[in-house]
Design a protein around this motif. Sequence first.
Motif, short mmCIF file in Angstrom:
data_model
loop_
_atom_site.label_atom_id
_atom_site.label_comp_id
_atom_site.label_asym_id
_atom_site.label_seq_id
_atom_site.Cartn_x
_atom_site.Cartn_y
_atom_site.Cartn_z
N GLY A 181 0.78 -1.23 0.00
CA GLY A 181 0.00 0.00 0.00
C GLY A 181 0.81 1.28 0.00
N GLY A 182 2.11 1.21 -0.26
CA GLY A 182 2.92 2.42 -0.32
C GLY A 182 3.43 2.90 1.01
N ILE A 183 3.30 2.10 2.05
CA ILE A 183 3.70 2.53 3.39
C ILE A 183 5.13 2.11 3.73
N CYS A 184 5.52 0.88 3.35
CA CYS A 184 6.80 0.34 3.83
C CYS A 184 8.00 0.59 2.92
N GLY A 185 7.79 0.73 1.62
CA GLY A 185 8.90 0.94 0.69
C GLY A 185 9.63 -0.31 0.27
N THR A 186 9.17 -1.47 0.70
CA THR A 186 9.85 -2.74 0.42
C THR A 186 9.89 -3.08 -1.08
N CYS A 187 8.89 -2.65 -1.82
CA CYS A 187 8.79 -3.03 -3.24
C CYS A 187 9.56 -2.10 -4.17
N LYS A 188 10.55 -1.37 -3.63
CA LYS A 188 11.38 -0.50 -4.47
C LYS A 188 12.03 -1.33 -5.56
N CYS A 189 11.90 -0.89 -6.79
CA CYS A 189 12.49 -1.61 -7.91
C CYS A 189 12.99 -0.60 -8.94
N LYS A 190 13.75 -1.09 -9.90
CA LYS A 190 14.30 -0.20 -10.93
C LYS A 190 13.73 -0.61 -12.28
N ILE A 191 13.12 0.34 -12.95
CA ILE A 191 12.62 0.11 -14.30
C ILE A 191 13.83 0.27 -15.22
N GLU A 192 14.39 -0.85 -15.66
CA GLU A 192 15.61 -0.83 -16.47
C GLU A 192 15.32 -0.39 -17.90
N GLN A 193 14.17 -0.79 -18.41
CA GLN A 193 13.74 -0.38 -19.75
C GLN A 193 12.25 -0.09 -19.69
N GLY A 194 11.84 0.97 -20.37
CA GLY A 194 10.43 1.27 -20.47
C GLY A 194 9.90 2.23 -19.41
N ILE A 195 10.76 3.01 -18.77
CA ILE A 195 10.29 3.95 -17.74
C ILE A 195 9.22 4.88 -18.33
N GLU A 196 9.31 5.15 -19.62
CA GLU A 196 8.31 6.01 -20.26
C GLU A 196 6.94 5.33 -20.33
N ASN A 197 6.90 4.03 -20.07
CA ASN A 197 5.65 3.27 -20.11
C ASN A 197 5.03 3.11 -18.72
N THR A 198 5.45 3.96 -17.78
CA THR A 198 4.87 3.94 -16.44
C THR A 198 4.12 5.25 -16.21
N ASP A 199 3.20 5.24 -15.25
CA ASP A 199 2.44 6.44 -14.93
C ASP A 199 3.28 7.37 -14.06
N GLY A 200 2.69 8.47 -13.64
CA GLY A 200 3.40 9.47 -12.85
C GLY A 200 3.74 9.00 -11.44
N VAL A 201 4.80 9.59 -10.89
CA VAL A 201 5.24 9.30 -9.53
C VAL A 201 4.17 9.76 -8.55
N LYS A 202 3.89 8.92 -7.56
CA LYS A 202 2.86 9.21 -6.56
C LYS A 202 3.48 9.83 -5.29
N PRO A 203 2.69 10.56 -4.52
CA PRO A 203 3.20 11.15 -3.26
C PRO A 203 3.78 10.11 -2.31
N LYS A 204 3.18 8.92 -2.24
CA LYS A 204 3.71 7.89 -1.33
C LYS A 204 5.12 7.47 -1.73
N GLU A 205 5.42 7.47 -3.04
CA GLU A 205 6.76 7.11 -3.49
C GLU A 205 7.79 8.15 -3.05
N ARG A 206 7.37 9.41 -3.01
CA ARG A 206 8.29 10.48 -2.63
C ARG A 206 8.74 10.37 -1.18
N LYS A 207 8.02 9.61 -0.37
CA LYS A 207 8.42 9.40 1.03
C LYS A 207 9.55 8.38 1.15
#
Length: 111
Positions: free
Chosen positions: A39-65
Amino acid sequence: MIQVTFLTNGGKVVTAPEDSNLLRVSLREQGGIPFKCGGGICGTCKCKIEQGIENTDGVKPKERKHLTEEQFKEGYRMACQTFLKGDVSVSWQPRPAASAPVRPASAEPSS
């Protein structure tokens, strides 16, 4: 359908409908992205989009934490907050394997 490549999981390739959530695709297809809360609280699912970052939606406020601007520029996202518009390849830092607890050596009884 879009294609998602889980690089850290041996390059496993799966397909998913457009606008799918990256973590949900990983869970459904056994992609292997680590997570705890989903749910965006813990940060455990941090990952790197190696290819296709342009194919993702906008960064959310929870990610900025959990991620810095520098990490966003490098392609890092939180899988639970990322929705896919097209093909992506993703990697992540594997979680260390759980090890057995180390027990201290017991003291030898004195005679």
